[in-house]
Design an enzyme around this catalytic site. Sequence first.
Site, PDB file in Angstrom:
ATOM      1  N   HIS A   1     -58.500  -1.954 -46.298  1.00 54.95           N
ATOM      2  CA  HIS A   1     -58.240  -3.372 -46.056  1.00 54.95           C
ATOM      3  C   HIS A   1     -59.473  -4.115 -45.551  1.00 54.95           C
ATOM      4  O   HIS A   1     -59.365  -5.222 -45.028  1.00 54.95           O
ATOM      5  CB  HIS A   1     -57.075  -3.555 -45.082  1.00 54.95           C
TER       6      HIS A   1
ATOM      7  N   ARG B   1     -63.418 -18.607 -37.576  1.00 46.11           N
ATOM      8  CA  ARG B   1     -64.821 -18.281 -37.300  1.00 46.11           C
ATOM      9  C   ARG B   1     -65.577 -18.280 -38.622  1.00 46.11           C
ATOM     10  O   ARG B   1     -64.991 -18.474 -39.696  1.00 46.11           O
ATOM     11  CB  ARG B   1     -64.933 -16.893 -36.663  1.00 46.11           C
TER      12      ARG B   1
ATOM     13  N   GLU C   1     -44.981  -7.653 -44.021  1.00 46.93           N
ATOM     14  CA  GLU C   1     -45.005  -8.516 -45.190  1.00 46.93           C
ATOM     15  C   GLU C   1     -44.723  -7.707 -46.446  1.00 46.93           C
ATOM     16  O   GLU C   1     -45.020  -6.505 -46.504  1.00 46.93           O
ATOM     17  CB  GLU C   1     -46.376  -9.186 -45.340  1.00 46.93           C
TER      18      GLU C   1
ATOM     19  N   LYS D   1     -50.332 -14.210 -35.438  1.00 48.09           N
ATOM     20  CA  LYS D   1     -50.040 -14.377 -36.856  1.00 48.09           C
ATOM     21  C   LYS D   1     -48.587 -14.764 -37.120  1.00 48.09           C
ATOM     22  O   LYS D   1     -48.275 -15.443 -38.091  1.00 48.09           O
ATOM     23  CB  LYS D   1     -50.423 -13.109 -37.618  1.00 48.09           C
TER      24      LYS D   1
END
Length: 678
Positions: free
Chosen positions: A240, A297, A205, A121
């Site tokens: 999440h 995906r 973040e 990421k």
Amino acid sequence: MSRSTPFDTLLVANRGEIACRVMRTARAMGLRTVAVYSDADANARHVREADEAIRLGPAAARESYLKVEAVVEAAKRSGAGAIHPGYGFLSENGAFVEALDQAGIVFVGPPASAIAAMGDKSAAKARMANAGVPLVPGYHGGDQDDGLLKAEADKIGYPVLLKASAGGGGKGMRVVESSEGFQAALDGCRRESQAAFGDQRMLIEKYLTQPRHVEVQVFCDSHGAGVYLFERDCSVQRRHQKVLEEAPAPGMSEGLRREMGEAAVRAAKEIGYVGAGTVEFLLDADGSFYFMEMNTRLQVEHPVTEMITGQDLVEWQLRVAMGEALPLAQDELTITGHSFEARLYAEDPEQDFLPATGTLTRFAMDLEGAELDPARVRLDSGVETGDAVSMHYDPMLAKLIVHGNDRTQALATLNRALAALDVQGVVTNRAFLQRLATHPAFQACELDTRFIEKNEATLFAPKQYSTEEYAGAALVGLHQLARECESDSPWDRHDGFRVNAPHTIRIALCNPAHAQDDDDSEAVVVVEGTREREDAAWHLTIGGETLTARLDSLQGDAVAITLDGHRRRLQARRDGNVVVMVDPRGETRLFWRRIDAIDHGRQEAESTLTAPMHGTVVALLVEPGARVEKGMPLMVMEAMKMEHTMAAPADGHVASFHFQATDTVGQGDVLLDFAADE
């Protein structure tokens, strides 16, 4: 491996509902299907439905579904020319794709290079910046020193989101509200990330306080073409992980839809993408959007996109994998109506969404009784009645997908469909899904990723029962009792019950969670009447109020309950000693027992803490003999790839632990002896 290679046999390297769903399309395209399975799944539905199935290994995913060499060997053994990975497991594993390339087997998905580009990421953020895709402020660097990470978090400003660099699906992800809680959160995220992905690297973040999770479905072929199939709103989440998804996203302007869609296609082309992918964005209240991640995906929630576009995305995947061009161009794609997907999990929302295991004694949807149009309702499931729900895998059982002409109609259909869904034997989130779908804030599109947290007080409010609910539950229980008597020789009973004679029965009803409590939470219903005729009435007395009542059976599980001339239609059933009544407004569950003929003794609480599910002990947080306060964390368990903290049930002290870290425990095992203060 050349993308133009044809194949007539498809191996699905997955399990559960996604394996069944992929095989459904493959069969429709005339392909032969091959399933793979672990020892825990030897009799699973996806194995039963495949043309053939091959064992991979023991129950643990790392020894079966995650074992690259075993899956490749299964493909060779079955003659499969292609492998569809579904989602999870090996679906985003570049080494797996490379192994298939070497074996001459088509991977139904993107090239390994694209997976690698988005799998890390931190590196992905840099690539997206190059492609002009907006990014959330954060730290994505390679230096993973604890002090540096904390300093970066302090610089960004709290709250921040800690996220596993190699992760997904909510694993290794936590919100940190303050500098003081950073280190503990970092340690927990690293443990989860290591267990799930074998990688402890983290990124940080800025945590937006009112963002919506809006994602864009993209598709690219091997000829350089790329399109977006519009967006999905997946804001309603717990831990999440998504719970309810819908398409299109409410309040989306055509301009913003086009801007986000084009950014998503740029992101895909930046990494040389081929196949189905999802670019996830955070959409702020001011209309700004930021790249979050790309899932290389098929997504769990892809059916809502299929519903509004009329396209089969698995068929698109297979055709692209065969080297064909995309079936449609961007200007040929349109949105029709609105769609919702609700994820049905084996978990207990009342116990912090604790995963549940067991055997499904009933798994059915009564479309006829609920008067639902089968064309508007779709149930993608990997289980059937009699199947076991294992501790070894993700607890999702099925996905309920509905379609309507607009959001209001689709939401009404969702509520009716949830009411028609009957799952027994395992605790599920079905009732919680209905509370979400009927919540005024959700109906008003007041959406953000903290929806459940913000509305916790109303979503988890203690159930208050009405006289009508007590009366209805009494009738449903009596109706079931009468049916049992008619087939089981009631004349041999010695408790005074007679089907066709006037009689009086006393029934106690209470919240199932309090069925063993020694308190005054029960309501007593006194029933007088006869059942000489099917349309005969009962007289019910509850708290001094007497009602004339009647129950009529309708189609399927549907019944009509009439109380003093007020008739209501609902789904009604009995799950053991619990009466379940469901209509589009919600669910009522009441523990039902006769108190005129049956003695139900109360049980005293034990001074022990037992395992609520199968799992592994991760850590003991206190020493034996330690004084603790109610709610204080005592130990950490891991189950279904998630950590669960066991807390003190009261003020007292821990007498002893029965297990140590790394020990495996079974559901119901006594974890520790606890002595509460007197």
